[in-house]
Scaffold this active site. Structure first.
Site, PDB file in Angstrom:
ATOM      1  N   ASP A   1       0.880  -1.181   0.000  1.00  0.00           N
ATOM      2  CA  ASP A   1       0.000   0.000   0.000  1.00  0.00           C
ATOM      3  C   ASP A   1       0.914   1.226   0.000  1.00  0.00           C
ATOM      4  OD1 ASP A   1      -3.226   0.427   1.247  1.00  0.00           O
ATOM      5  OD2 ASP A   1      -1.887   2.148   0.980  1.00  0.00           O
TER       6      ASP A   1
ATOM      7  N   TYR B   1     -12.985   6.224 -13.973  1.00  0.00           N
ATOM      8  CA  TYR B   1     -12.864   5.172 -12.949  1.00  0.00           C
ATOM      9  C   TYR B   1     -13.492   3.860 -13.446  1.00  0.00           C
ATOM     10  CZ  TYR B   1     -13.907   2.707  -8.570  1.00  0.00           C
ATOM     11  OH  TYR B   1     -14.023   1.757  -7.584  1.00  0.00           O
TER      12      TYR B   1
ATOM     13  N   ASN C   1     -22.010  -0.241  -3.821  1.00  0.00           N
ATOM     14  CA  ASN C   1     -21.533   0.780  -2.872  1.00  0.00           C
ATOM     15  C   ASN C   1     -21.276   0.144  -1.509  1.00  0.00           C
ATOM     16  OD1 ASN C   1     -22.859   2.314  -5.100  1.00  0.00           O
ATOM     17  ND2 ASN C   1     -22.168   4.037  -3.848  1.00  0.00           N
TER      18      ASN C   1
HETATM   19  P1  NAD Z   1      -9.623   2.773   0.044  1.00  0.00           P
HETATM   20  O1  NAD Z   1      -9.240   4.070  -0.568  1.00  0.00           O
HETATM   21  O2  NAD Z   1     -10.053   2.773   1.466  1.00  0.00           O
HETATM   22  O3  NAD Z   1      -8.432   1.729  -0.112  1.00  0.00           O
HETATM   23  C1  NAD Z   1      -7.577   1.712  -1.218  1.00  0.00           C
HETATM   24  C2  NAD Z   1      -6.150   1.557  -0.706  1.00  0.00           C
HETATM   25  O4  NAD Z   1      -5.286   1.525  -1.851  1.00  0.00           O
HETATM   26  C3  NAD Z   1      -5.685   2.721   0.172  1.00  0.00           C
HETATM   27  O5  NAD Z   1      -5.134   2.234   1.397  1.00  0.00           O
HETATM   28  C4  NAD Z   1      -4.625   3.438  -0.671  1.00  0.00           C
HETATM   29  O6  NAD Z   1      -3.591   3.985   0.142  1.00  0.00           O
HETATM   30  C5  NAD Z   1      -4.134   2.314  -1.565  1.00  0.00           C
HETATM   31  N1  NAD Z   1      -3.591   2.782  -2.840  1.00  0.00           N
HETATM   32  C6  NAD Z   1      -4.134   3.700  -3.697  1.00  0.00           C
HETATM   33  N2  NAD Z   1      -3.328   3.857  -4.748  1.00  0.00           N
HETATM   34  C7  NAD Z   1      -2.258   3.019  -4.567  1.00  0.00           C
HETATM   35  C8  NAD Z   1      -1.081   2.738  -5.319  1.00  0.00           C
HETATM   36  N3  NAD Z   1      -0.828   3.341  -6.485  1.00  0.00           N
HETATM   37  N4  NAD Z   1      -0.199   1.834  -4.816  1.00  0.00           N
HETATM   38  C9  NAD Z   1      -0.428   1.214  -3.635  1.00  0.00           C
HETATM   39  N5  NAD Z   1      -1.519   1.449  -2.877  1.00  0.00           N
HETATM   40  C10 NAD Z   1      -2.416   2.343  -3.343  1.00  0.00           C
HETATM   41  O7  NAD Z   1     -10.768   2.129  -0.908  1.00  0.00           O
HETATM   42  P2  NAD Z   1     -11.753   0.914  -0.639  1.00  0.00           P
HETATM   43  O8  NAD Z   1     -13.112   1.481  -0.514  1.00  0.00           O
HETATM   44  O9  NAD Z   1     -11.202   0.030   0.413  1.00  0.00           O
HETATM   45  O10 NAD Z   1     -11.696   0.190  -2.062  1.00  0.00           O
HETATM   46  C11 NAD Z   1     -10.946  -1.015  -2.276  1.00  0.00           C
HETATM   47  C12 NAD Z   1     -11.147  -1.453  -3.713  1.00  0.00           C
HETATM   48  O11 NAD Z   1     -12.517  -1.705  -3.968  1.00  0.00           O
HETATM   49  C13 NAD Z   1     -10.713  -0.438  -4.768  1.00  0.00           C
HETATM   50  O12 NAD Z   1     -10.135  -1.112  -5.863  1.00  0.00           O
HETATM   51  C14 NAD Z   1     -12.011   0.217  -5.193  1.00  0.00           C
HETATM   52  O13 NAD Z   1     -11.935   0.768  -6.487  1.00  0.00           O
HETATM   53  C15 NAD Z   1     -12.955  -0.952  -5.100  1.00  0.00           C
HETATM   54  N6  NAD Z   1     -14.347  -0.570  -4.918  1.00  0.00           N
HETATM   55  C16 NAD Z   1     -14.745   0.055  -3.781  1.00  0.00           C
HETATM   56  C17 NAD Z   1     -16.088   0.387  -3.616  1.00  0.00           C
HETATM   57  C18 NAD Z   1     -16.605   1.075  -2.392  1.00  0.00           C
HETATM   58  O14 NAD Z   1     -17.818   1.350  -2.352  1.00  0.00           O
HETATM   59  N7  NAD Z   1     -15.794   1.361  -1.397  1.00  0.00           N
HETATM   60  C19 NAD Z   1     -16.996   0.082  -4.630  1.00  0.00           C
HETATM   61  C20 NAD Z   1     -16.541  -0.539  -5.796  1.00  0.00           C
HETATM   62  C21 NAD Z   1     -15.211  -0.879  -5.913  1.00  0.00           C
HETATM   63  C1  UD1 Z   2     -19.152   4.404  -5.337  1.00  0.00           C
HETATM   64  C2  UD1 Z   2     -17.742   4.079  -4.885  1.00  0.00           C
HETATM   65  C3  UD1 Z   2     -16.894   3.628  -5.997  1.00  0.00           C
HETATM   66  C4  UD1 Z   2     -17.578   2.455  -6.633  1.00  0.00           C
HETATM   67  C5  UD1 Z   2     -18.976   2.839  -7.097  1.00  0.00           C
HETATM   68  C6  UD1 Z   2     -19.718   1.620  -7.599  1.00  0.00           C
HETATM   69  C7  UD1 Z   2     -17.224   5.336  -2.880  1.00  0.00           C
HETATM   70  C8  UD1 Z   2     -16.557   6.536  -2.324  1.00  0.00           C
HETATM   71  N1  UD1 Z   2     -17.157   5.238  -4.226  1.00  0.00           N
HETATM   72  O1  UD1 Z   2     -19.247   5.577  -6.169  1.00  0.00           O
HETATM   73  O2  UD1 Z   2     -15.609   3.224  -5.534  1.00  0.00           O
HETATM   74  O3  UD1 Z   2     -16.835   1.929  -7.682  1.00  0.00           O
HETATM   75  O4  UD1 Z   2     -19.715   3.315  -5.998  1.00  0.00           O
HETATM   76  O5  UD1 Z   2     -20.789   2.042  -8.383  1.00  0.00           O
HETATM   77  O6  UD1 Z   2     -17.767   4.533  -2.171  1.00  0.00           O
HETATM   78  N2  UD1 Z   2     -23.753  11.994  -2.576  1.00  0.00           N
HETATM   79  C9  UD1 Z   2     -24.451  13.078  -2.087  1.00  0.00           C
HETATM   80  N3  UD1 Z   2     -23.857  13.848  -1.129  1.00  0.00           N
HETATM   81  C10 UD1 Z   2     -22.609  13.585  -0.633  1.00  0.00           C
HETATM   82  C11 UD1 Z   2     -21.912  12.470  -1.149  1.00  0.00           C
HETATM   83  C12 UD1 Z   2     -22.516  11.700  -2.134  1.00  0.00           C
HETATM   84  O7  UD1 Z   2     -25.571  13.360  -2.517  1.00  0.00           O
HETATM   85  O8  UD1 Z   2     -22.121  14.336   0.250  1.00  0.00           O
HETATM   86  C13 UD1 Z   2     -24.404  11.153  -3.585  1.00  0.00           C
HETATM   87  C14 UD1 Z   2     -23.589  11.062  -4.862  1.00  0.00           C
HETATM   88  O9  UD1 Z   2     -23.870  12.126  -5.710  1.00  0.00           O
HETATM   89  C15 UD1 Z   2     -24.055   9.709  -5.399  1.00  0.00           C
HETATM   90  C16 UD1 Z   2     -24.346   8.891  -4.140  1.00  0.00           C
HETATM   91  O10 UD1 Z   2     -24.467   9.829  -3.086  1.00  0.00           O
HETATM   92  O11 UD1 Z   2     -25.232   9.849  -6.130  1.00  0.00           O
HETATM   93  C17 UD1 Z   2     -23.258   7.897  -3.820  1.00  0.00           C
HETATM   94  O12 UD1 Z   2     -22.014   8.593  -3.851  1.00  0.00           O
HETATM   95  P1  UD1 Z   2     -20.631   7.926  -3.395  1.00  0.00           P
HETATM   96  O13 UD1 Z   2     -20.796   7.323  -2.060  1.00  0.00           O
HETATM   97  O14 UD1 Z   2     -19.570   8.933  -3.583  1.00  0.00           O
HETATM   98  O15 UD1 Z   2     -20.470   6.692  -4.377  1.00  0.00           O
HETATM   99  P2  UD1 Z   2     -20.531   6.517  -5.975  1.00  0.00           P
HETATM  100  O16 UD1 Z   2     -20.246   7.772  -6.696  1.00  0.00           O
HETATM  101  O17 UD1 Z   2     -21.806   5.800  -6.252  1.00  0.00           O
END
Ligand code: NAD
Ligand code: UD1
Length: 313
Positions: free
Chosen positions: A32, A139, A168
């Site tokens: 990381d 993305y 999400n």
């Molecule tokens: P997060 O940001 O909490 O974790 C991602 C980690 O990757 C962080 O610790 C960051 O420091 C590390 N990172 C970023 N760029 C890097 C690099 N170049 N080299 C090494 N480390 C790096 O995000 P998360 O919510 O835990 O997401 C994990 C995975 O799941 C991601 O691939 C994200 O795209 C995917 N994902 C998340 C969601 C969601 O809702 N959280 C939804 C769909 C997909």
């Molecule tokens: C999220 C994920 C992304 C993932 C994708 C899957 C996060 C941060 N991002 O994007 O990694 O790949 O789902 O589809 O979890 N919103 C508000 N007010 C706020 C924040 C958000 O209205 O203050 C709304 C946004 O406009 C959006 C919804 O809430 O419509 C969800 O937003 P967000 O949690 O950022 O996630 P996604 O953009 O759906």
């Protein structure tokens, strides 16, 4: 005792996965770059390597002798991809290919994070894995690229690969906003709303609040990740990781205010660029193959996030 590499292990989902792997007695290595600054998320006993997944040397070192790799590191933000197209591409696609390439020397399987963002705006909902993939954001395009390169990893290089299209994801440890400047902050709507509503602060709703999301608890995501690693397939399958339940952003805000026992103070702001209107997954393939149990109910999961935030204040 198996050794697993978790890229992005210091992040939100990765740290929960590390906890689960350690709890079942596996050894864990994390690669990381700490760009989201959450080293404190990691449980003790981890072999931690600070480095960039797009750096071939770091990837080679991290994948040495592993029995499997969970590739989760990415800049997990639709919004960041709008503002920093090439920078996020390097982490989100070049980084994934660099990890897949390093795994060629080991033959170890990979389970990688894809996203519901590969679908773009779902025309048919709930959406299943056979639907068209038409990402609306950089993305989502890079996550689709990961899936295509995972097929290459599997078909050309013999690396068993499973892609998980997370919808999400929410749960404890998802950072509402990092207070440190210079640190990337990846904030999901649930963590932002829980923190602000819990503090009695106003929230912004982007658009009219009628956009819907399929919110899946991180504990269900970890179960899917572990089950996917056991598959070791030859055809690079992908799975939705979702609940099949849609919630609008406005309903979510009301639900959190209700659970927190606070009044809702909200304003409507212009919609975000590259925004998906409806995102709802069909969990049938997930349930049939990876994780059959009922998912955590949104109300229960939100109460857990509010309790975690109250305890960390
Ligand atoms: P997060 O940001 O909490 O974790 C991602 C980690 O990757 C962080 O610790 C960051 O420091 C590390 N990172 C970023 N760029 C890097 C690099 N170049 N080299 C090494 N480390 C790096 O995000 P998360 O919510 O835990 O997401 C994990 C995975 O799941 C991601 O691939 C994200 O795209 C995917 N994902 C998340 C969601 C969601 O809702 N959280 C939804 C769909 C997909
Ligand atoms: C999220 C994920 C992304 C993932 C994708 C899957 C996060 C941060 N991002 O994007 O990694 O790949 O789902 O589809 O979890 N919103 C508000 N007010 C706020 C924040 C958000 O209205 O203050 C709304 C946004 O406009 C959006 C919804 O809430 O419509 C969800 O937003 P967000 O949690 O950022 O996630 P996604 O953009 O759906």
């Amino acid at each position: 005792m198996a050794l697993y590499l978790v890229t992005g292990g210091a992040g939100f989902i990765g740290s929960h996965l590390c906890d689960a792997l350690i709890a079942r007695g596996d050894r864990v290595r994390v690669l990381d770059d700490l760009s989201t600054d959450h080293l404190s998320n990691l449980p003790p006993g981890i072999d931690f390597l600070k480095g960039d997944i797009a750096d071939p040397e770091a990837a080679a070192k991290a994948t040495q002798d592993v029995d499997g790799c969970f590739h989760l590191a990415a800049i997990a933000s639709v919004e960041r991809g709008v503002n920093d197209w090439t920078g996020t591409h390097k982490a989100n696609l070049t980084g994934a290919i660099t990890i897949f390439d390093a795994l060629r020397r080991t033959g170890a399987p990979v389970v990688y994070a894809s996203s519901a963002a590969v679908y773009g705006d779902c025309q048919t909902i709930p959406i299943d894995e056979t639907a068209d993939r038409s990402p609306l954001s950089a993305y989502g395009a890079d996550k689709l690229g990961c899936e295509l390169h995972a097929r290459v990893a599997s078909h050309v290089h013999g690396i068993p690969a499973v892609g998980l299209r997370f919808f999400n994801v929410y749960g404890p440890r998802q950072d509402p906003k990092s207070p440190y400047s210079g640190v990337i902050s990846i904030s999901g709507v649930i963590s932002i709303f829980c923190q602000r509503i819990g503090d009695g602060a106003p929230i912004a709703i982007f658009g009219d609040g009628g956009q819907t999301r399929d919110f899946v608890h991180v504990s269900d995501v970890v179960k899917a990740l572990l089950a996917a690693m056991a598959l070791k397939p030859t055809d690079a399958p992908v799975f939705n990781v979702c609940t099949g339940q849609a919630t609008s952003v406005l309903d979510l805000a009301h639900l959190i205010a209700d659970l927190a026992g606070k009044p809702l103070n909200h304003s409507f702001q212009p919609p975000r660029a590259g925004e998906i209107r409806h995102s709802l997954g069909n969990p049938a393939r997930l349930r049939a193959t990876l994780h059959a149990a009922d998912p955590v109910q949104l109300r229960t999961g939100l109460a857990g996030v509010l309790a975690w935030m109250a305890a960390s204040r």
